[in-house]
Design a protein around this motif. Structure first.
Motif, PDB file in Angstrom:
ATOM      1  N   ALA A  24      35.652  37.996  48.827  1.00  0.00           N
ATOM      2  CA  ALA A  24      34.767  39.158  48.909  1.00  0.00           C
ATOM      3  C   ALA A  24      34.014  39.399  47.603  1.00  0.00           C
ATOM      4  O   ALA A  24      32.875  39.880  47.614  1.00  0.00           O
ATOM      5  CB  ALA A  24      35.571  40.407  49.286  1.00  0.00           C
ATOM      6  N   HIS A  25      34.640  39.054  46.484  1.00  0.00           N
ATOM      7  CA  HIS A  25      34.016  39.273  45.174  1.00  0.00           C
ATOM      8  C   HIS A  25      33.724  37.939  44.482  1.00  0.00           C
ATOM      9  O   HIS A  25      33.797  37.839  43.260  1.00  0.00           O
ATOM     10  CB  HIS A  25      34.936  40.127  44.299  1.00  0.00           C
ATOM     11  CG  HIS A  25      35.123  41.527  44.799  1.00  0.00           C
ATOM     12  ND1 HIS A  25      34.248  42.545  44.502  1.00  0.00           N
ATOM     13  CD2 HIS A  25      36.084  42.067  45.595  1.00  0.00           C
ATOM     14  CE1 HIS A  25      34.660  43.666  45.079  1.00  0.00           C
ATOM     15  NE2 HIS A  25      35.766  43.402  45.758  1.00  0.00           N
ATOM     16  N   ARG A  26      33.380  36.926  45.262  1.00  0.00           N
ATOM     17  CA  ARG A  26      33.166  35.593  44.693  1.00  0.00           C
ATOM     18  C   ARG A  26      32.034  35.575  43.674  1.00  0.00           C
ATOM     19  O   ARG A  26      32.060  34.793  42.712  1.00  0.00           O
ATOM     20  CB  ARG A  26      32.914  34.575  45.800  1.00  0.00           C
ATOM     21  CG  ARG A  26      31.742  34.883  46.702  1.00  0.00           C
ATOM     22  CD  ARG A  26      31.684  33.904  47.868  1.00  0.00           C
ATOM     23  NE  ARG A  26      30.598  34.192  48.795  1.00  0.00           N
ATOM     24  CZ  ARG A  26      30.653  35.107  49.747  1.00  0.00           C
ATOM     25  NH1 ARG A  26      31.762  35.805  49.907  1.00  0.00           N
ATOM     26  NH2 ARG A  26      29.631  35.319  50.538  1.00  0.00           N
ATOM     27  N   GLN A  27      31.015  36.418  43.864  1.00  0.00           N
ATOM     28  CA  GLN A  27      29.919  36.437  42.905  1.00  0.00           C
ATOM     29  C   GLN A  27      30.357  37.002  41.558  1.00  0.00           C
ATOM     30  O   GLN A  27      29.762  36.690  40.527  1.00  0.00           O
ATOM     31  CB  GLN A  27      28.750  37.258  43.463  1.00  0.00           C
ATOM     32  CG  GLN A  27      28.062  36.587  44.649  1.00  0.00           C
ATOM     33  CD  GLN A  27      26.858  37.374  45.129  1.00  0.00           C
ATOM     34  OE1 GLN A  27      26.760  38.580  44.883  1.00  0.00           O
ATOM     35  NE2 GLN A  27      25.953  36.715  45.824  1.00  0.00           N
ATOM     36  N   THR A  28      31.401  37.823  41.569  1.00  0.00           N
ATOM     37  CA  THR A  28      31.947  38.354  40.318  1.00  0.00           C
ATOM     38  C   THR A  28      32.908  37.366  39.682  1.00  0.00           C
ATOM     39  O   THR A  28      32.824  37.083  38.484  1.00  0.00           O
ATOM     40  CB  THR A  28      32.674  39.687  40.570  1.00  0.00           C
ATOM     41  OG1 THR A  28      31.739  40.636  41.069  1.00  0.00           O
ATOM     42  CG2 THR A  28      33.305  40.221  39.300  1.00  0.00           C
ATOM     43  N   ALA A 135      45.764  43.777  41.432  1.00  0.00           N
ATOM     44  CA  ALA A 135      45.392  43.433  40.055  1.00  0.00           C
ATOM     45  C   ALA A 135      44.067  42.671  40.023  1.00  0.00           C
ATOM     46  O   ALA A 135      43.230  42.895  39.140  1.00  0.00           O
ATOM     47  CB  ALA A 135      46.499  42.593  39.414  1.00  0.00           C
ATOM     48  N   LEU A 136      43.866  41.759  40.976  1.00  0.00           N
ATOM     49  CA  LEU A 136      42.597  41.033  41.047  1.00  0.00           C
ATOM     50  C   LEU A 136      41.451  41.966  41.411  1.00  0.00           C
ATOM     51  O   LEU A 136      40.332  41.811  40.907  1.00  0.00           O
ATOM     52  CB  LEU A 136      42.695  39.917  42.095  1.00  0.00           C
ATOM     53  CG  LEU A 136      43.584  38.733  41.758  1.00  0.00           C
ATOM     54  CD1 LEU A 136      43.681  37.796  42.964  1.00  0.00           C
ATOM     55  CD2 LEU A 136      43.060  37.976  40.546  1.00  0.00           C
ATOM     56  N   LEU A 137      41.726  42.939  42.262  1.00  0.00           N
ATOM     57  CA  LEU A 137      40.683  43.843  42.740  1.00  0.00           C
ATOM     58  C   LEU A 137      40.287  44.878  41.692  1.00  0.00           C
ATOM     59  O   LEU A 137      39.168  45.392  41.734  1.00  0.00           O
ATOM     60  CB  LEU A 137      41.172  44.556  44.006  1.00  0.00           C
ATOM     61  CG  LEU A 137      40.156  45.401  44.788  1.00  0.00           C
ATOM     62  CD1 LEU A 137      38.982  44.555  45.230  1.00  0.00           C
ATOM     63  CD2 LEU A 137      40.829  46.051  45.984  1.00  0.00           C
ATOM     64  N   SER A 138      41.169  45.153  40.752  1.00  0.00           N
ATOM     65  CA  SER A 138      40.877  46.155  39.732  1.00  0.00           C
ATOM     66  C   SER A 138      39.723  45.699  38.840  1.00  0.00           C
ATOM     67  O   SER A 138      39.403  44.511  38.756  1.00  0.00           O
ATOM     68  CB  SER A 138      42.116  46.409  38.878  1.00  0.00           C
ATOM     69  OG  SER A 138      42.422  45.263  38.102  1.00  0.00           O
TER      70      SER A 138
END
Length: 266
Positions: A24-28, A135-138
């Motif tokens: 979902a946050h691959r661009q980040t 932790a990854l989502l933070s």
């Protein structure tokens, strides 16, 4: 048996949720290296330190080396040990020298570290394993997990030492596995030393073995001294190398606390 099954199921769910967060946050997580000046310099520096190993490892394979473009030569960089950069160079030779490969090393290493820390608690609580994708989502996780430098080695070895220490019924061979992993970790990132010291104290607090405490502390002290000596020797002269290490430590330790806070909030 039910507790073990619950832990396995929680671990699988944590990894699946972590994969969803990464997707979902691959661009980040897989952002280009030109995101910020600080990050781009450190990331490309890691590639340069890794590539410099291709010119040969002697006379000191334990110290990182960098490419001096101005003078067309490879020279030691005694601020860091060489373990992570040797590993990184091997990965780059296999999978290619791309930003995606570098980000993958950092992200997967961070995920492994978070998972090992969660598993080391030996808890059947789903919330413990749920902390891994959280932790990854933070914001801190999205910022630091893809950081391509020796930090990832620090995370992995902290997680690994905690996991090894938490094995049920740890035996005498298990103690030596812990000490070997601790010494190896110092050659990947010498900043592991203070974290390892805390884990050594935790091991003593749980097992109350003065003998193991003495051997663990001795192994940590010997490994730290060997790494620092190798770094100092990388400067060509032990006295000059020791002075350079002391200078780097003083520079970082004297940084104003408010400046650290300002950088972290960015």
């Amino acid at each position: 048996m039910n507790a073990d099954k619950t832990r396995r199921m929680a671990l699988v769910m944590a990894l699946l949720l972590s994969a969803a967060v990464l997707a979902a946050h691959r661009q980040t997580f897989f952002r280009p290296f030109d995101d910020t000046q600080q990050e781009s310099i450190a990331s490309f520096h890691a590639y340069g330190l890794a590539a410099a190993n291709g010119a040969g490892l002697w006379p000191n394979p334990f110290v990182a080396r960098q490419i001096d473009l101005g003078h067309s030569r490879i020279k030691p960089y005694p601020h860091w040990p060489n373990g992570f950069f040797l590993f990184f160079e091997g990965v780059l030779r296999i999978f290619g020298r791309t930003e995606t490969v570098g980000r993958s090393v950092a992200v997967l290493g961070s995920l492994l570290a978070f998972t090992l820390i969660a598993a080391s608690l030996n808890s059947s609580s789903v919330l413990v394993y749920g902390a891994v994708p959280l932790a990854l989502l933070s914001a801190a996780g999205r910022d630091s997990a893809p950081f391509v430098f020796a930090d990832v080695a620090l995370y992995v070895f902290v997680g690994g030492l905690l996991w090894i220490s938490a094995r049920p019924g740890e035996s005498k061979p298990g103690n030596w596995v812990f000490r070997a992993a601790m010494i190896a970790g110092l050659f990947f990132n010498h900043l592991l030393a203070p974290y390892a010291a805390v884990i050594v104290l935790l091991r003593w607090f749980e097992k109350r073995s003065a003998r193991n405490l003495a051997i663990d502390a001795g192994a940590l002290a010997a490994g730290s001294a060997a790494v620092l000596a190798a770094l100092a020797a990388g400067a060509g002269d032990l006295r000059a190398g020791a002075a350079e290490l002391a200078s780097a430590f003083q520079l970082r330790s004297s940084y104003p606390l408010e400046s650290w806070y300002r950088i972290l909030t960015q």
